[in-house]
Motif scaffolding. Structure first.
Motif, PDB file in Angstrom:
ATOM      1  N   ASN A 242      -8.290   3.423   3.876  1.00 55.30           N
ATOM      2  CA  ASN A 242      -7.706   3.793   2.595  1.00 55.30           C
ATOM      3  C   ASN A 242      -8.807   3.982   1.560  1.00 55.30           C
ATOM      4  O   ASN A 242      -9.228   3.044   0.893  1.00 55.30           O
ATOM      5  CB  ASN A 242      -6.727   2.713   2.127  1.00 55.30           C
TER       6      ASN A 242
ATOM      7  N   GLY B 138      -0.580   3.753  -4.355  1.00 60.62           N
ATOM      8  CA  GLY B 138      -0.948   4.607  -3.238  1.00 60.62           C
ATOM      9  C   GLY B 138      -0.229   4.210  -1.976  1.00 60.62           C
ATOM     10  O   GLY B 138       0.617   3.330  -1.956  1.00 60.62           O
ATOM     11  N   THR B 139      -0.565   4.924  -0.939  1.00 61.80           N
ATOM     12  CA  THR B 139       0.013   4.661   0.360  1.00 61.80           C
ATOM     13  C   THR B 139      -1.006   3.882   1.181  1.00 61.80           C
ATOM     14  O   THR B 139      -2.153   4.279   1.300  1.00 61.80           O
ATOM     15  CB  THR B 139       0.340   5.977   1.085  1.00 61.80           C
TER      16      THR B 139
ATOM     17  N   GLU C 170      -2.011   2.698   4.786  1.00 62.11           N
ATOM     18  CA  GLU C 170      -1.774   3.003   6.193  1.00 62.11           C
ATOM     19  C   GLU C 170      -2.577   2.037   7.042  1.00 62.11           C
ATOM     20  O   GLU C 170      -3.769   1.876   6.849  1.00 62.11           O
ATOM     21  CB  GLU C 170      -2.200   4.437   6.495  1.00 62.11           C
TER      22      GLU C 170
ATOM     23  N   TYR D 208       1.390   2.546  10.554  1.00 59.58           N
ATOM     24  CA  TYR D 208       2.464   2.326   9.589  1.00 59.58           C
ATOM     25  C   TYR D 208       1.950   2.715   8.211  1.00 59.58           C
ATOM     26  O   TYR D 208       0.794   2.481   7.876  1.00 59.58           O
ATOM     27  CB  TYR D 208       2.895   0.855   9.567  1.00 59.58           C
ATOM     28  N   SER D 209       2.825   3.289   7.398  1.00 58.01           N
ATOM     29  CA  SER D 209       2.430   3.606   6.029  1.00 58.01           C
ATOM     30  C   SER D 209       3.442   2.983   5.076  1.00 58.01           C
ATOM     31  O   SER D 209       4.650   2.990   5.328  1.00 58.01           O
ATOM     32  CB  SER D 209       2.360   5.115   5.820  1.00 58.01           C
ATOM     33  N   VAL D 210       2.897   2.429   3.976  1.00 63.67           N
ATOM     34  CA  VAL D 210       3.728   1.744   2.990  1.00 63.67           C
ATOM     35  C   VAL D 210       3.295   2.218   1.612  1.00 63.67           C
ATOM     36  O   VAL D 210       2.097   2.263   1.314  1.00 63.67           O
ATOM     37  CB  VAL D 210       3.543   0.206   3.094  1.00 63.67           C
ATOM     38  N   GLU D 211       4.259   2.584   0.778  1.00 55.23           N
ATOM     39  CA  GLU D 211       3.965   2.914  -0.617  1.00 55.23           C
ATOM     40  C   GLU D 211       3.823   1.587  -1.359  1.00 55.23           C
ATOM     41  O   GLU D 211       4.762   0.806  -1.434  1.00 55.23           O
ATOM     42  CB  GLU D 211       5.096   3.739  -1.231  1.00 55.23           C
TER      43      GLU D 211
ATOM     44  N   THR E  36       2.186  -0.644  -4.802  1.00 56.49           N
ATOM     45  CA  THR E  36       1.597  -0.640  -6.134  1.00 56.49           C
ATOM     46  C   THR E  36       0.322  -1.456  -6.092  1.00 56.49           C
ATOM     47  O   THR E  36       0.042  -2.157  -5.108  1.00 56.49           O
ATOM     48  CB  THR E  36       2.570  -1.246  -7.163  1.00 56.49           C
TER      49      THR E  36
END
Length: 147
Positions: free
Chosen positions: A23, A32-33, A35, A39-42, A44
């Motif tokens: 990242n 951001g996202t 990863e 797996y990807s997570v939004e 803060t």
């Protein structure tokens, strides 16, 4: 315990390194996202910060577990050495008492039976005693090494 703590520290360090390397824009963007492992997570910035804080706490717990196990093992070894030293000191005291009583007994026998017979008996007993003491010392050393 040491192994568990070490595995925890290494695993979390690898996890943090993988997240950092995957990242690039995480620290420059307000959100951001993330990863990791497909797996990807939004997330803060606050969530990322809290995740890092939890990971840091787990690393500290792993270090405490690891060093706690090492200290406990060192205390056990020191206690075993101390106990062995006390046993050896007690054995030496008993041996001195035994030697003095044996010499008194030999002196009494020498008066009764003659000096030559008493000296031969004392020499035989001294040799047997030396063999027993060496065997006891070897057994004690083997017991400490086993701990």
């Amino acid at each position: 315990m040491i192994l568990i703590g070490l595995l925890l520290v290494l695993g979390l360090s690898g996890l943090a390194l993988a997240a950092f390397m995957n990242n690039d824009g995480l620290y420059t963007a307000p959100a951001g996202t993330v990863e990791l492992f497909g797996y990807s997570v939004e997330a803060t910035v606050g969530q990322v910060f809290l995740t890092g804080a939890v990971a840091g706490a787990l690393v500290l717990i792993g270090l405490f577990i690891m060093f706690g196990g090492a200290c406990r093992r060192a205390r056990r070894r020191m206690a075993a050495r101390r106990e062995l030293a006390e046993q050896r000191a007690e054995m030496r005291d008993l041996q001195r008492k035994h030697d003095s009583m044996e010499s008194e007994l030999a002196a009494n026998r020498a008066r009764e039976t003659g000096a030559a017979d008493a000296q031969a008996v004392m020499d035989a007993k001294a040799a047997a005693k030396a063999r027993e003491a060496e065997k006891a010392r070897a057994d004690a050393d083997a017991e400490v090494a086993a701990r």
